[in-house]
Design an enzyme around this catalytic site. Structure first.
Site, PDB file in Angstrom:
ATOM      1  N   HIS A  82       0.723  -1.069   0.087  1.00 60.38           N
ATOM      2  CA  HIS A  82       0.136  -0.027  -0.012  1.00 60.38           C
ATOM      3  C   HIS A  82       0.795   1.295   0.110  1.00 60.38           C
ATOM      4  O   HIS A  82       0.688   2.145  -0.733  1.00 60.38           O
ATOM      5  CB  HIS A  82      -0.739   0.049   1.422  1.00 60.38           C
ATOM      6  N   GLU A  83       1.968   1.435   0.958  1.00 60.62           N
ATOM      7  CA  GLU A  83       2.565   2.270   1.068  1.00 60.62           C
ATOM      8  C   GLU A  83       3.582   2.762  -0.261  1.00 60.62           C
ATOM      9  O   GLU A  83       4.129   3.656  -0.474  1.00 60.62           O
ATOM     10  CB  GLU A  83       3.679   2.538   2.396  1.00 60.62           C
ATOM     11  N   HIS A 122       1.765   4.681  -2.876  1.00 64.20           N
ATOM     12  CA  HIS A 122       2.035   6.073  -2.439  1.00 64.20           C
ATOM     13  C   HIS A 122       3.277   6.642  -2.729  1.00 64.20           C
ATOM     14  O   HIS A 122       3.619   7.840  -3.498  1.00 64.20           O
ATOM     15  CB  HIS A 122       1.714   6.432  -1.003  1.00 64.20           C
ATOM     16  N   GLU A 162      -4.721   7.903  -3.042  1.00 56.90           N
ATOM     17  CA  GLU A 162      -5.247   6.402  -2.559  1.00 56.90           C
ATOM     18  C   GLU A 162      -5.485   5.580  -3.670  1.00 56.90           C
ATOM     19  O   GLU A 162      -5.349   4.367  -3.697  1.00 56.90           O
ATOM     20  CB  GLU A 162      -6.406   6.653  -1.643  1.00 56.90           C
TER      21      GLU A 162
END
Length: 496
Positions: free
Chosen positions: A265-266, A269, A295
């Site tokens: 997830h990170e 980003h 997101e």
């Protein structure tokens, strides 16, 4: 005269960036390595820095320079004009919020995260309650200071995080989820699916988890000369430029997949930030277009790529190599099914794709009620349990697994949460468009994640914040936002 205003603006921006960089480093340190007893001394330094920063940002010459440049915006080049437009809007806080209130709030933000962490650790909401009451009170006042003919109440805060999205748009979006997704979720999660006890109840050494997280940074081409991976209670991504992008993850000894998907997830980003055109570094246009667009990238990397069978065909052998004993008799198919099980869960960051947006819907309803004065902070735990039971079909027994699970409100981020669900919906629409231009599954199967990165850089990442969310979406998918892609994607994937 315009030249003079431009010089004043650019020189002041250099100073502002230096103060913000120092405050950013202090914040990063707090979340990753700061000793607990360093908080008081650190708070004193933050108080000094925030006051000096306020003096620079509120300098009449600087404000006048922004206003005069805004008056002549048609004479500026395109990128600089967008920057001045955004900066003029952001200065509304300086213009309209009393200095003492703003400085006190910035100090409160700096210390309340520690109150939240202690409350979460001790399962005692009262430890955090007073700080949260002050945060909510300030945000209510902020909506009064910043209201316009178009934006009032909670809409003021929502617009700060996702320009162009207010309760009108979010209510429409969440109502569609209530109508089409909540019944589907409650039905789909009734089934008890078999899962490996080894995966569900095992012990997974954090050192081995770190090794696999580092492996993932290489798979996804995260440039470690311009970034770093560390550990924190709550995983996050933080950056000041495309050349300094930092991510964290959390390692739980009883949940192997937690660190894997937090890291993925990170990385979504972080790769976005690293692929922004460096010409925007040091300007308000550096970084992502919006929280929702941001997101969309993290949810895409985490779920659409990271939970795909094609991805684990390539990378499950590496995971087995690291966890030889723990995964010895667990097949690829078993592991794939395990990481894609949909179940009613308490923790947002560990929720599956299907139930995730309903966790956000809980927070959206609560934020509306807090800002509109319909809900008092002291009643928040009760309301949380109520809505979790209604939307997700499960009721938390403790505040740690309920209202205290997220750091966001302690940082003053009210209006932020809805962008998580919006981003997931953006992701489905963007992923559909990407699939029409490149064979995404083939890229994943052949470990050519760089092809996906390059497509996203061309369509989204390179522009930073120089385009609005709507412009990015139309540029990428050739249409405006349509949540039906998201609902169809979830129903297709989770129709067992």
């Amino acid at each position: 005269m315009m030249e003079k205003h431009m010089t004043t603006y650019k020189e002041t921006q250099k100073t502002i960036r230096a103060y913000k960089y120092a405050l950013w480093l202090i914040s990063w340190d707090q979340e990753t390595e700061m000793p607990k007893k360093a908080l008081d001394y650190r708070t004193e330094q933050i108080a000094v820095l925030t006051e000096r920063l306020y003096e620079v940002e509120s300098n009449p010459d600087y404000i006048q320079a922004v206003e005069k440049l805004y008056e002549q915006i048609d004479k500026l080049d395109e990128s600089f004009a967008i920057e001045i437009k955004k900066m003029n809007k952001s200065l509304e806080i300086i213009r309209k919020v009393p200095k003492k209130e703003l400085l006190d709030y910035q100090i409160l933000q700096a210390v309340s995260a520690s109150h939240w962490a202690h409350a979460k650790e001790t399962n005692d909401f009262s430890v955090f309650q007073r700080s949260l009451e002050k945060i909510v009170d300030f945000n209510r006042k902020l909506t009064e200071y910043l209201k316009t003919d178009e934006l009032k109440g909670y809409d003021v805060l929502l617009d700060m995080y996702e320009e162009g999205f207010t309760t009108k748009e979010y209510d429409h979006f969440f109502n569609k989820l209530k109508e089409e997704l909540v019944p589907f979720v409650l039905s789909a999660t009734k089934q008890k699916l078999k899962i490996s006890r080894k995966l569900a109840k095992g012990y997974f050494d954090p050192i081995k988890q770190k090794e696999f997280s580092q492996y993932l940074t290489e798979v996804f081409h995260f440039d470690q000369e311009r970034g770093v991976l560390k550990e924190s209670i709550h995983p996050f991504t933080s950056n000041v430029s495309s050349s300094d992008v930092r991510i964290t993850t959390a390692y739980k000894t009883d949940i192997l997949e937690s660190s894997i998907f937090s890291t993925l997830h990170e990385l979504g980003h972080a790769i976005y930030e690293q692929q922004v055109d460096p010409k925007y570094d040091g300007t308000i246009l550096g970084g992502g277009a919006s929280l929702g667009i941001h997101e969309s990238q993290s949810r895409m990397y985490e779920n659409m790529i990271g939970r795909s069978y094609a991805f684990w065909e390539v990378h499950y052998p590496k995971l087995q190599e690291i966890f030889k004993k723990e995964l010895k008799n667990i097949s690829l198919l078993e592991f794939y099914q395990y990481i894609n099980i949909s179940k009613r869960s308490l923790i947002r960051t560990e929720a599956d794709e299907l139930t995730y947006p309903l966790h956000i819907m809980v927070r959206y309803e609560i934020e509306k009620e807090l800002i509109n004065g319909k809900l008092k902070v002291k009643d928040l735990p009760r309301r949380w349990r109520q809505l979790m039971a209604e939307y997700v079909g499960i009721r938390p027994k403790t505040d740690t697994e309920g209202v205290l699970q997220d750091i966001h409100w302690s940082l003053g981020n009210i209006g932020y949460f809805p962008t998580y669900a919006l981003g997931s919906a953006y992701a489905a629409q963007i992923y559909h468009a990407m699939n029409s231009e490149i064979n995404v599954e083939s890229a994943i199967e052949n470990n050519h994640i760089n092809l996906i990165n390059e497509w996203l850089k061309e369509k989204i990442h390179q522009y930073g914040a120089s385009k609005t969310p709507r412009e990015i979406l139309i540029n990428t998918t050739k249409m405006d936002f349509d949540p039906s892609f998201y609902i169809e994607y979830l129903k297709r994937k989770f129709s067992y």
